[in-house]
Design an enzyme around this catalytic site. Structure first.
Site, PDB file in Angstrom:
ATOM      1  N   SER A  13      22.995  38.955  35.939  1.00 62.99           N
ATOM      2  CA  SER A  13      22.759  40.090  35.056  1.00 62.99           C
ATOM      3  C   SER A  13      23.642  41.305  35.353  1.00 62.99           C
ATOM      4  O   SER A  13      24.134  41.952  34.434  1.00 62.99           O
ATOM      5  CB  SER A  13      21.282  40.485  35.126  1.00 62.99           C
ATOM      6  OG  SER A  13      20.914  40.822  36.448  1.00 62.99           O
TER       7      SER A  13
ATOM      8  N   GLU B  98      23.134  25.242  52.853  1.00 62.33           N
ATOM      9  CA  GLU B  98      22.007  25.229  51.899  1.00 62.33           C
ATOM     10  C   GLU B  98      22.272  24.233  50.770  1.00 62.33           C
ATOM     11  O   GLU B  98      21.369  23.552  50.299  1.00 62.33           O
ATOM     12  CB  GLU B  98      21.799  26.622  51.291  1.00 62.33           C
ATOM     13  CG  GLU B  98      21.316  27.679  52.273  1.00 62.33           C
ATOM     14  CD  GLU B  98      19.827  27.583  52.572  1.00 62.33           C
ATOM     15  OE1 GLU B  98      19.102  26.882  51.829  1.00 62.33           O
ATOM     16  OE2 GLU B  98      19.394  28.213  53.556  1.00 62.33           O
TER      17      GLU B  98
ATOM     18  N   ARG C 233      14.956  41.020  49.991  1.00 55.68           N
ATOM     19  CA  ARG C 233      14.916  39.559  50.029  1.00 55.68           C
ATOM     20  C   ARG C 233      15.850  38.976  51.094  1.00 55.68           C
ATOM     21  O   ARG C 233      16.162  37.797  51.063  1.00 55.68           O
ATOM     22  CB  ARG C 233      15.318  38.987  48.670  1.00 55.68           C
ATOM     23  CG  ARG C 233      14.546  39.501  47.478  1.00 55.68           C
ATOM     24  CD  ARG C 233      14.431  38.436  46.407  1.00 55.68           C
ATOM     25  NE  ARG C 233      14.160  38.926  45.076  1.00 55.68           N
ATOM     26  CZ  ARG C 233      13.003  39.432  44.660  1.00 55.68           C
ATOM     27  NH1 ARG C 233      11.996  39.558  45.513  1.00 55.68           N
ATOM     28  NH2 ARG C 233      12.859  39.823  43.410  1.00 55.68           N
TER      29      ARG C 233
ATOM     30  N   CYS D 211       9.963  30.148  40.456  1.00 53.91           N
ATOM     31  CA  CYS D 211       9.938  31.190  41.478  1.00 53.91           C
ATOM     32  C   CYS D 211       8.746  32.075  41.191  1.00 53.91           C
ATOM     33  O   CYS D 211       8.317  32.188  40.034  1.00 53.91           O
ATOM     34  CB  CYS D 211      11.225  32.019  41.420  1.00 53.91           C
ATOM     35  SG  CYS D 211      11.328  33.242  42.738  1.00 53.91           S
TER      36      CYS D 211
ATOM     37  N   ARG E 202      15.923  42.346  37.341  1.00 56.20           N
ATOM     38  CA  ARG E 202      14.661  42.834  37.918  1.00 56.20           C
ATOM     39  C   ARG E 202      13.981  43.829  36.984  1.00 56.20           C
ATOM     40  O   ARG E 202      12.755  43.906  36.946  1.00 56.20           O
ATOM     41  CB  ARG E 202      14.908  43.416  39.309  1.00 56.20           C
ATOM     42  CG  ARG E 202      15.255  42.297  40.281  1.00 56.20           C
ATOM     43  CD  ARG E 202      15.499  42.796  41.693  1.00 56.20           C
ATOM     44  NE  ARG E 202      15.964  41.683  42.535  1.00 56.20           N
ATOM     45  CZ  ARG E 202      16.416  41.824  43.775  1.00 56.20           C
ATOM     46  NH1 ARG E 202      16.466  43.024  44.329  1.00 56.20           N
ATOM     47  NH2 ARG E 202      16.818  40.774  44.462  1.00 56.20           N
TER      48      ARG E 202
ATOM     49  N   LYS F 111      21.912  30.941  46.970  1.00 58.67           N
ATOM     50  CA  LYS F 111      21.522  32.165  46.271  1.00 58.67           C
ATOM     51  C   LYS F 111      21.618  33.328  47.251  1.00 58.67           C
ATOM     52  O   LYS F 111      20.878  33.394  48.233  1.00 58.67           O
ATOM     53  CB  LYS F 111      20.096  32.009  45.766  1.00 58.67           C
ATOM     54  CG  LYS F 111      19.576  33.234  45.071  1.00 58.67           C
ATOM     55  CD  LYS F 111      18.273  32.910  44.398  1.00 58.67           C
ATOM     56  CE  LYS F 111      17.666  34.132  43.775  1.00 58.67           C
ATOM     57  NZ  LYS F 111      16.378  33.812  43.155  1.00 58.67           N
TER      58      LYS F 111
ATOM     59  N   LYS G 215      25.102  31.345  43.175  1.00 62.15           N
ATOM     60  CA  LYS G 215      24.682  32.547  42.447  1.00 62.15           C
ATOM     61  C   LYS G 215      24.797  33.766  43.330  1.00 62.15           C
ATOM     62  O   LYS G 215      24.308  33.710  44.457  1.00 62.15           O
ATOM     63  CB  LYS G 215      23.225  32.336  42.020  1.00 62.15           C
ATOM     64  CG  LYS G 215      22.537  33.555  41.485  1.00 62.15           C
ATOM     65  CD  LYS G 215      21.111  33.238  41.204  1.00 62.15           C
ATOM     66  CE  LYS G 215      20.395  34.516  40.829  1.00 62.15           C
ATOM     67  NZ  LYS G 215      18.990  34.332  40.702  1.00 62.15           N
TER      68      LYS G 215
ATOM     69  N   CYS H 167       9.354  36.479  46.303  1.00 62.28           N
ATOM     70  CA  CYS H 167       9.506  35.173  45.653  1.00 62.28           C
ATOM     71  C   CYS H 167       8.491  34.141  46.121  1.00 62.28           C
ATOM     72  O   CYS H 167       8.418  33.043  45.566  1.00 62.28           O
ATOM     73  CB  CYS H 167      10.924  34.657  45.897  1.00 62.28           C
ATOM     74  SG  CYS H 167      12.172  35.730  45.165  1.00 62.28           S
TER      75      CYS H 167
ATOM     76  N   CYS I 295       8.525  35.497  41.928  1.00 63.54           N
ATOM     77  CA  CYS I 295       8.748  36.951  41.994  1.00 63.54           C
ATOM     78  C   CYS I 295       8.305  37.705  40.738  1.00 63.54           C
ATOM     79  O   CYS I 295       7.886  38.857  40.816  1.00 63.54           O
ATOM     80  CB  CYS I 295      10.187  37.294  42.349  1.00 63.54           C
ATOM     81  SG  CYS I 295      11.388  36.790  41.121  1.00 63.54           S
TER      82      CYS I 295
END
Ligand code: PBG
Length: 318
Positions: A265, A224, A208, A99, A196, A186, A239, A109, A101
């Site tokens: 996270s 997806e 995003r 990615c 982040r 995602k 996720k 991203c 980002c």
């Protein structure tokens, strides 16, 4: 009570930086660090001794630009780390995040449509990402990591067709054996803030939501996942994990395909802080119960920052 989760199904994420002897604390991310390659190797040694042999790498470059070119330049930080891990610990399975980002100065991203010409401050939400240029960059990044020895590349930019583009580039460059874990479902989640902070990857404008999924919609997530399977993914992912157990369950029921869940996270930080004053028995009970729930819903692999602290409990009965 026991749990079906095995240490072999747990994946520890790592943040890799340049330089030497560095192990930096991260704001609002208790117990996690940014490692230079040497200290990373030491830490993976500890992880391995605890029985965990799967890692997911995120690179944080010294400098960012509008194209995210540090992601695929020669000797990029992730390629260096992969090489060293594979030399030192050939049995460790290495996943690398694909990615832009953390590498772009705007924090998105992908490559912006305007990146070649003008500044990017007042872009509207509608398709400000240049999908074709993004796919080219992601493919270069994946090939670089495969060349370094990554077992799996893990595209997480949510660019349309990213799995197919990466599969094609890997095959063309002779990396047929390199596998793909797609970050298929995602969500545009609020649970990513410590990450982040770690990667310095907050978008500098907008958010995003034009390329990550609306958390109110399950159908889009399932579509997806189906796309990624059709495009050639070897593992698909949901996720975050905890607020998305229904998606994990439905994905497993519907596709019966190898499935990972990313216990992200923000989920980690909430628990870590919430359990600060709990005794060891309570901590152990809560963490194992949560991981058992993710596993019970249908995840074969769990990506979690709790990896080290839970490892020692996974082989013993509670
Ligand atoms: C983006 C990316 C994100 C995470 C991993 N890769 C989040 C984002 O900023 O959209 C988050 C993982 C975590 O929170 O642990 N490519």
């Amino acid at each position: 009570m026991s749990t079906n989760i095995k240490a072999g199904n747990i994946i520890q994420p790592y943040f890799v930086i340049g330089g030497k002897h560095r192990k930096e604390k991260i704001k609002s991310f208790p117990g996690q660090y940014r490692f230079s390659v040497d200290t990373l190797i030491d830490d993976i040694g500890t992880l391995k001794a605890l029985g965990i042999n799967k890692v997911l790498l995120f690179g944080i470059p010294d400098s960012k630009d509008k194209y995210g070119s540090a992601a695929y330049e020669k000797d990029n930080v992730v390629s260096l780390a992969v090489k060293r891990i594979k030399q030192r610990f050939p049995g460790v399975t290495v996943f690398s995040d694909i990615c832009l980002c953390a590498y772009t100065d705007h924090g998105h991203c992908g490559v912006l449509k305007s990146a070649r010409t003008q500044d990017t401050r007042d872009k509207t939400q509608e398709s400000f990402i240049d999908n074709k240029a993004t796919l080219e960059a992601l493919a270069k990044m994946a090939v670089a990591h495969a060349e370094a020895g990554a077992d799996y590349v893990a595209p997480s930019a949510m660019a349309k067709g990213q799995v197919r583009a990466i599969r094609k580039a890997l095959d063309k460059n002779g990396y047929r054996e390199t596998k793909i874990m797609g970050y298929s479902a995602k969500f545009a989640s609020n649970f990513y803030w410590p990450f982040r902070n770690a990667a310095g990857s907050s978008p500098k404008f907008g958010d995003r939501s034009s390329y990550q999924l609306d958390y109110a919609s399950a159908e889009a997530a399932l579509r997806e996942i189906q796309d990624d399977i059709e495009e050639g993914a070897d593992i698909v992912m949901v996720k975050p994990a905890l607020a998305y157990l229904d998606i994990i369950y439905r994905a497993k029921q519907k596709f019966g395909f190898p499935l990972a869940a990313y216990n992200v996270s923000g989920e980690y930080a909430l628990l870590k802080n919430g359990l600060k004053d709990a005794g060891n028995k309570e901590k152990k009970g809560v963490l194992l119960e949560i991981l058992a729930a993710i596993n019970r819903a249908g995840a074969d692999y769990i990506i979690t920052y709790h990896a080290k602290e839970i490892a020692k409990w996974l082989t013993t009965k509670i």
